[in-house]
Design a protein around this motif. Structure first.
Motif, short mmCIF file in Angstrom:
data_model
loop_
_atom_site.label_atom_id
_atom_site.label_comp_id
_atom_site.label_asym_id
_atom_site.label_seq_id
_atom_site.Cartn_x
_atom_site.Cartn_y
_atom_site.Cartn_z
N VAL A 1 0.91 -1.08 -0.01
CA VAL A 1 0.35 -0.35 -0.02
C VAL A 1 0.78 1.40 -0.27
O VAL A 1 0.71 2.66 -0.47
CB VAL A 1 -1.01 0.13 0.94
N VAL A 2 1.93 1.35 0.95
CA VAL A 2 2.98 2.52 1.13
C VAL A 2 3.49 2.78 -0.43
O VAL A 2 3.72 3.73 -0.70
CB VAL A 2 3.96 2.49 1.91
N ILE A 3 4.25 0.99 -0.56
CA ILE A 3 4.59 1.80 -2.22
C ILE A 3 3.79 2.04 -3.33
O ILE A 3 4.13 2.62 -4.79
CB ILE A 3 4.98 0.11 -2.96
N ALA A 4 2.64 1.81 -3.07
CA ALA A 4 1.62 2.79 -4.16
C ALA A 4 1.11 3.37 -4.24
O ALA A 4 0.99 4.43 -5.52
CB ALA A 4 -0.34 1.54 -4.34
N LEU A 5 1.47 3.71 -2.53
CA LEU A 5 0.77 5.22 -2.72
C LEU A 5 2.11 6.53 -3.29
O LEU A 5 2.17 7.40 -4.33
CB LEU A 5 0.69 5.77 -1.31
N VAL A 6 3.95 6.00 -3.22
CA VAL A 6 4.95 6.51 -3.72
C VAL A 6 4.72 6.73 -4.92
O VAL A 6 5.03 7.40 -5.80
CB VAL A 6 6.32 5.66 -2.94
N PHE A 7 3.84 5.07 -5.57
CA PHE A 7 3.97 5.68 -7.03
C PHE A 7 2.97 6.23 -7.37
O PHE A 7 2.92 6.96 -8.89
CB PHE A 7 3.59 3.56 -7.57
N ASP A 8 1.54 6.68 -6.43
CA ASP A 8 0.94 7.34 -7.40
C ASP A 8 0.90 8.82 -7.38
O ASP A 8 1.01 9.30 -7.62
CB ASP A 8 0.04 7.34 -5.95
N TYR A 9 1.81 8.64 -6.23
CA TYR A 9 2.98 10.55 -5.96
C TYR A 9 3.73 10.50 -6.81
O TYR A 9 3.73 11.50 -7.64
CB TYR A 9 4.36 10.42 -4.56
N THR A 10 4.65 9.70 -7.63
CA THR A 10 5.74 10.15 -8.75
C THR A 10 4.96 9.59 -9.90
O THR A 10 5.04 10.68 -10.72
CB THR A 10 6.54 9.11 -8.84
N ASN A 11 3.61 9.36 -10.03
CA ASN A 11 2.86 9.64 -11.41
C ASN A 11 2.25 10.86 -11.21
O ASN A 11 2.34 11.95 -12.52
CB ASN A 11 1.42 8.75 -10.87
N GLY A 12 2.28 11.51 -10.21
CA GLY A 12 1.67 12.90 -10.01
C GLY A 12 2.80 13.56 -10.54
O GLY A 12 2.00 14.60 -11.60
N PHE A 13 3.72 14.03 -9.91
CA PHE A 13 4.99 15.03 -10.40
C PHE A 13 5.27 14.80 -11.80
O PHE A 13 5.90 15.41 -12.43
CB PHE A 13 6.74 15.08 -9.75
N HIS A 14 5.28 12.88 -12.37
CA HIS A 14 5.53 13.15 -13.54
C HIS A 14 4.82 13.23 -14.07
O HIS A 14 5.12 13.98 -15.33
CB HIS A 14 5.64 11.02 -13.41
N ASP A 15 3.37 13.28 -13.87
CA ASP A 15 2.87 13.37 -14.85
C ASP A 15 1.36 14.76 -15.43
O ASP A 15 0.96 15.57 -15.48
CB ASP A 15 1.65 12.66 -15.18
N ALA A 16 2.13 15.72 -13.60
CA ALA A 16 1.67 16.60 -13.80
C ALA A 16 2.02 17.89 -14.97
O ALA A 16 0.92 19.01 -15.35
CB ALA A 16 2.39 17.77 -12.32
N ALA A 17 3.40 17.70 -15.35
CA ALA A 17 3.19 18.83 -16.51
C ALA A 17 2.44 18.27 -17.54
O ALA A 17 1.60 18.77 -18.95
CB ALA A 17 4.98 18.17 -17.46
N ASN A 18 1.68 17.36 -17.80
CA ASN A 18 0.55 17.24 -19.29
C ASN A 18 -0.26 17.97 -19.18
O ASN A 18 -1.45 18.28 -19.73
CB ASN A 18 0.15 15.36 -18.69
N ALA A 19 -1.04 18.37 -17.91
CA ALA A 19 -2.36 19.68 -17.57
C ALA A 19 -2.04 20.55 -17.50
O ALA A 19 -2.98 21.32 -18.47
CB ALA A 19 -2.69 19.03 -16.44
N ILE A 20 -0.54 20.63 -17.30
CA ILE A 20 -0.31 22.50 -17.22
C ILE A 20 0.88 22.96 -18.17
O ILE A 20 1.03 24.34 -17.79
CB ILE A 20 0.08 22.78 -15.90
N ALA A 21 1.36 21.66 -18.92
CA ALA A 21 2.71 22.54 -19.73
C ALA A 21 2.22 23.40 -20.70
O ALA A 21 2.68 24.87 -20.59
CB ALA A 21 3.18 21.17 -20.30
N THR A 22 0.95 23.51 -20.95
CA THR A 22 0.79 24.33 -22.45
C THR A 22 0.02 25.46 -21.66
O THR A 22 0.50 26.23 -22.32
CB THR A 22 -0.70 23.62 -23.00
N SER A 23 0.05 25.17 -20.57
CA SER A 23 -1.38 27.15 -20.48
C SER A 23 0.21 27.79 -19.90
O SER A 23 0.03 29.08 -20.13
CB SER A 23 -2.06 27.02 -18.63
#
Length: 344
Positions: free
Chosen positions: A12-34
């Protein structure tokens, strides 16, 4: 504390770490163009994306169930399949997560917008093969591989058509006023895309945690019901990761593919959000936010002139896309072999 409970907590902890890395890895997807079109400042854009990611994560569960159904560890009654122990199944899930995290960190370091979604699915498949666990290839083909090919193609073509329509509608307008208007509209389209990202990507972590609970405690949990605490934890983790930001990938999406203007940014974000919503609610498919928005950026950018898109960078990104599934699978395979020495 039993070994099984300890492994469950670790997964569960590792899954949440993956979720966190997913967030900072993919944050650019939503905002890079703006950010690249100066519609939003980086910090405001990240805050907006984090909030919308959290809300989006609360809106659906079908993608989570699809992810939880990728590998077969329990039968219809919730019993662990013959030849497998509960701990064996949990180690497979843990190795799959670790393989996905490793690939996420590698591509983040090099600023490549690869797919966290396909890294996770590839990791689960690689770990399952290493651990002798059945893979549901029909689900992989129908819910992962086919959407993996079709969603970027649709994103490119749809963004190209939407942008052509915008160019025709506003062909006689004042360019300065048009850009100013679309900068304002990008606040809405970026928020919509971030909502879709949360809807898609947080559910994948929920699916992995649900799979873990079903393996360990089949009498308490079933594959059709997501506990609310799992939903809230996954939503919080991806939101926190998004706020941490993914500046390397943001530069790639915002500038290294094409120099975007506000109308093209709006077209790319609108199309990307539409694809994310339709695949989540209609097809229940865990598609890649990264693939979708990157192809939409290319499609919108190609309307400027076809060679305006920096196709050399596009080829590099394509290589990362193709490599993600097998690379994450191999990393997960190696992780399984190491974990098995200590936990099985």
């Amino acid at each position: 504390m039993s070994l099984t409970l300890a492994i469950v907590i670790a997964v569960v902890v590792i899954a949440l770490v993956f979720d966190y890395t997913n967030g900072f890895h993919d944050a650019a997807n939503a905002i890079a163009t703006s950010v690249s079109t100066r519609a939003l400042t980086p910090r405001i854009a990240l805050t907006l994306a984090a909030i919308m990611n959290f809300i989006g994560a609360l809106l659906g569960q079908e993608v989570a169930k699809t992810v939880a159904d990728v590998i077969t560890i329990t039968d219809d009654a919730g019993r662990t399949l013959a030849g497998l122990t509960v701990n064996h199944g949990l180690v497979v899930v843990m190795a799959g997560l670790l393989g996905a995290i490793i690939w996420n960190l590698i591509t983040w370091y090099y600023g490549l917008p690869s797919s966290s979604s396909h890294a996770l699915i590839g990791g689960l498949v690689g770990a399952a093969i290493a651990g002798g666990v059945a893979v549901k290839w029909e689900t992989i083909v129908q819910k992962v591989l086919i959407p993996m090919v079709l969603s970027p193609l649709f994103g490119f073509c749809a963004a190209f058509i939407v942008m052509l329509s915008i160019m025709w509608i506003f062909r006689k307008g004042n360019p300065h006023k048009i850009n100013r208007g679309f900068r304002g509209m990008q606040t809405v389209s970026a928020a919509a895309l971030a909502l879709g990202h949360g809807l898609q990507d947080a559910q994948k972590t929920m699916g992995v945690i649900l799979l873990t609970l079903v393996i360990a405690y089949p009498a308490t949990y079933d594959i059709e019901t997501l506990p609310i605490w799992v939903v809230l934890l996954a939503a919080g983790a991806i939101s926190a990761g998004t706020y941490a930001g993914g500046w390397r990938i943001m530069r790639t999406l915002g500038r290294k593919i094409i120099d975007l203007d506000p109308p093209r940014g709006f077209a790319a974000e609108s199309v990307g959000a539409t694809v994310l919503y339709s695949t989540a609610f209609i097809f229940h498919a865990p598609i890649s936010t990264t693939h979708t928005i990157t192809s939409a950026v290319m499609g919108a950018g190609a309307t400027k002139r076809f060679n305006a898109v920096k196709w050399g960078m596009a080829r590099t990104i394509l290589t990362a896309w193709v490599s993600t599934f097998p690379a994450a699978a191999l990393a997960a395979w190696a992780c399984y072999e190491i974990l098995a020495l200590f936990l099985l």
